[in-house]
Scaffold this motif. Structure first.
Motif: not given
Length: 126
Positions: A18-23, A25-27, A30-32
């Protein structure tokens, strides 16, 4: 300089994922933002030097973070090994990009453009 990672006690695999998934989603967020800046530039808006440098730094951070997450998840895979077997049908059904779903299910990715210059898979240009 190589940073020493903070100490981490053993943790449940689900929590780590879940932490990896959160990271990730942050990427994506930022990409958007970078996609929007590039779109504005293509439409003729002149970005400031500061905005250009911030965008380039953002791209660099995204690339570095993806590499680090890849190493992290790969190391987790080595730790878990092949003993745990999961039915990934439901998670794969959530992925709308066919090539990504194919790759995650063990298949091969296809080139975006074939030898004749034809687009062979999904491409979304903003």
């Amino acid at each position: 300089m190589i940073m020493t990672p903070p100490p981490a006690p053993p943790q449940p695999l689900g929590q780590l994922l879940r932490r990896v998934a959160d990271e990730l989603h942050v990427l994506q967020r930022d990409g958007r933002a970078l996609e929007d800046a590039i779109g504005r530039s293509i439409l003729g808006e002149e970005p400031s030097t500061r905005e250009t440098l911030e965008n380039l730094q953002g791209i660099d951070l995204i690339v570095q973070t993806l590499n680090e997450l890849g190493d992290y998840v790969g190391a987790m895979g080595e730790m878990v090994g092949d003993a745990a077997v999961l039915d990934m049908s439901a998670p794969l059904a959530r992925i709308s990009l066919r090539d990504l779903a194919r790759a995650l299910s063990g298949g091969a990715r296809r080139s975006i453009v074939d030898e004749a210059g034809r687009v062979t898979c999904e491409v979304d240009l903003f």
